[in-house]
Write a protein that holds these residues in place. Structure first.
Motif, short mmCIF file in Angstrom:
data_model
loop_
_atom_site.label_atom_id
_atom_site.label_comp_id
_atom_site.label_asym_id
_atom_site.label_seq_id
_atom_site.Cartn_x
_atom_site.Cartn_y
_atom_site.Cartn_z
N ASP A 104 44.73 45.61 25.52
CA ASP A 104 45.20 46.94 25.91
C ASP A 104 45.58 47.01 27.39
O ASP A 104 46.34 47.89 27.78
N PHE A 105 45.07 46.11 28.21
CA PHE A 105 45.48 46.09 29.62
C PHE A 105 47.00 45.92 29.73
O PHE A 105 47.63 46.43 30.64
N GLN A 106 47.60 45.23 28.77
CA GLN A 106 49.05 45.00 28.78
C GLN A 106 49.84 46.29 28.54
O GLN A 106 51.00 46.37 28.91
N ARG A 107 49.21 47.27 27.94
CA ARG A 107 49.90 48.52 27.62
C ARG A 107 49.68 49.61 28.66
O ARG A 107 50.22 50.71 28.54
N VAL A 108 48.87 49.33 29.67
CA VAL A 108 48.62 50.35 30.70
C VAL A 108 49.91 50.63 31.45
O VAL A 108 50.59 49.71 31.92
N SER A 109 50.23 51.90 31.57
CA SER A 109 51.47 52.31 32.23
C SER A 109 51.16 53.01 33.54
O SER A 109 50.03 53.42 33.81
N ARG A 110 52.19 53.16 34.33
CA ARG A 110 52.08 53.93 35.58
C ARG A 110 51.61 55.34 35.27
O ARG A 110 50.77 55.90 35.98
N ALA A 111 52.11 55.92 34.18
CA ALA A 111 51.72 57.28 33.79
C ALA A 111 50.22 57.37 33.51
O ALA A 111 49.57 58.36 33.88
N ALA A 112 49.64 56.34 32.89
CA ALA A 112 48.20 56.34 32.61
C ALA A 112 47.40 56.31 33.91
O ALA A 112 46.37 56.99 34.03
N VAL A 113 47.86 55.55 34.88
CA VAL A 113 47.16 55.47 36.16
C VAL A 113 47.29 56.79 36.92
O VAL A 113 46.31 57.28 37.50
N ILE A 114 48.47 57.40 36.90
CA ILE A 114 48.66 58.70 37.55
C ILE A 114 47.75 59.75 36.90
O ILE A 114 47.11 60.55 37.59
N ALA A 115 47.68 59.73 35.59
CA ALA A 115 46.83 60.70 34.88
C ALA A 115 45.36 60.51 35.27
O ALA A 115 44.64 61.50 35.47
N TRP A 116 44.93 59.27 35.41
CA TRP A 116 43.54 59.01 35.81
C TRP A 116 43.30 59.49 37.24
O TRP A 116 42.29 60.13 37.52
N ARG A 117 44.25 59.18 38.13
CA ARG A 117 44.12 59.64 39.52
C ARG A 117 43.99 61.16 39.56
O ARG A 117 43.10 61.71 40.21
N ASP A 118 44.86 61.84 38.82
CA ASP A 118 44.84 63.30 38.81
C ASP A 118 43.56 63.85 38.17
O ASP A 118 43.03 64.87 38.61
N GLN A 119 43.07 63.16 37.15
CA GLN A 119 41.80 63.56 36.53
C GLN A 119 40.65 63.45 37.53
O GLN A 119 39.82 64.36 37.62
N LEU A 120 40.60 62.36 38.28
CA LEU A 120 39.55 62.18 39.29
C LEU A 120 39.61 63.29 40.33
O LEU A 120 38.58 63.85 40.73
N MET A 121 40.82 63.62 40.77
CA MET A 121 40.99 64.69 41.76
C MET A 121 40.54 66.03 41.18
O MET A 121 39.87 66.81 41.85
N ALA A 122 40.91 66.30 39.92
CA ALA A 122 40.54 67.56 39.27
C ALA A 122 39.03 67.68 39.08
O ALA A 122 38.48 68.78 39.06
N GLU A 123 38.36 66.54 38.94
CA GLU A 123 36.90 66.51 38.81
C GLU A 123 36.20 66.76 40.14
O GLU A 123 34.99 66.82 40.20
N GLY A 124 37.00 66.84 41.21
CA GLY A 124 36.42 67.10 42.52
C GLY A 124 36.00 65.87 43.29
O GLY A 124 35.27 65.97 44.28
N ARG A 125 36.47 64.71 42.86
CA ARG A 125 36.16 63.47 43.59
C ARG A 125 36.84 63.51 44.95
O ARG A 125 37.94 64.05 45.08
N SER A 126 36.21 62.94 45.93
CA SER A 126 36.80 62.92 47.27
C SER A 126 38.04 62.03 47.28
O SER A 126 38.19 61.13 46.45
N ARG A 127 38.91 62.27 48.24
CA ARG A 127 40.12 61.44 48.37
C ARG A 127 39.73 59.97 48.58
O ARG A 127 40.37 59.08 48.03
N ARG A 128 38.69 59.73 49.36
CA ARG A 128 38.23 58.36 49.62
C ARG A 128 37.77 57.69 48.32
O ARG A 128 38.09 56.54 48.05
#
Length: 127
Positions: free
Chosen positions: A68-92
Motif C-alpha cells: 500500500d505504500f506504493q499507492r500513497v498519493s500527495r493528496a493522502a499526505v496533505i489530508a494527513w497534514r491537515d488532519q494533524l493541524m485540525a487536531e490541534g497539533r503544533s506546527r513543529r
C-alpha cells in the motif's frame, strides 16, 4: 514493540530487524525495507518518535499491507497534514511527522519500493 493489530491487521510495519546478535544473511535479506529504515537510526528516541509518526500515518491513510505504500498519493499526505493541524497539533509536531514520513519515503524510493517521494511535494508548516 509491535504495533497494535488494529493499526495494521495484515502486516506488522516497522518490525525490529530479526536475528539480533547472530543475524543470518538469509533472514536479513527478507527484512522489509521499512524495518531496515527504522533500524538504521542510532538514537532510541528518534527511532520511537519516527515509528509512532509512521504508525499514525498508516492508521490515518488506512494502509493494510506493505504494498500500500506504493499507492500513497500527495493528496493522502496533505489530508494527513491537515488532519494533524485540525487536531490541534503544533506546527513543529506536524513538521516533524512529515519529516519522518519523508525520510521513510526517501528510503523506499532509494530501494525501489516506491517510485517517488510524494511527501516532498507537500508544504510543511512554517515555524
Amino acid at each position: 514493540m509491535t504495533p497494535p493489530k488494529s493499526l495494521a491487521p495484515r502486516f506488522e510495519p516497522l518490525d525490529p530487524v530479526p536475528g539480533a546478535g547472530k543475524p543470518s544473511l538469509d533472514l536479513l535479506a527478507q527484512t522489509p525495507e521499512d524495518s531496515l529504515w527504522l533500524a538504521n537510526f542510532t538514537s532510541d528516541k528518534t527511532r520511537e518518535t519516527y515509528r509512532q509518526a509512521i504508525l499514525q500515518f498508516i492508521k490515518a491513510a488506512g494502509l493494510r499491507e506493505r504494498s500500500d505504500f506504493q499507492r500513497v498519493s500527495r493528496a493522502a499526505v496533505i489530508a494527513w497534514r491537515d488532519q494533524l493541524m485540525a487536531e490541534g497539533r503544533s506546527r513543529r509536531t506536524v513538521k516533524n511527522r512529515l519529516s519522518a514520513l519523508s525520510s521513510l519515503f526517501d528510503h523506499l524510493t532509494a530501494h525501489g519500493v516506491v517510485e517517488k517521494n510524494v511527501v516532498k511535494e507537500v508544504d510543511r508548516p512554517k515555524l
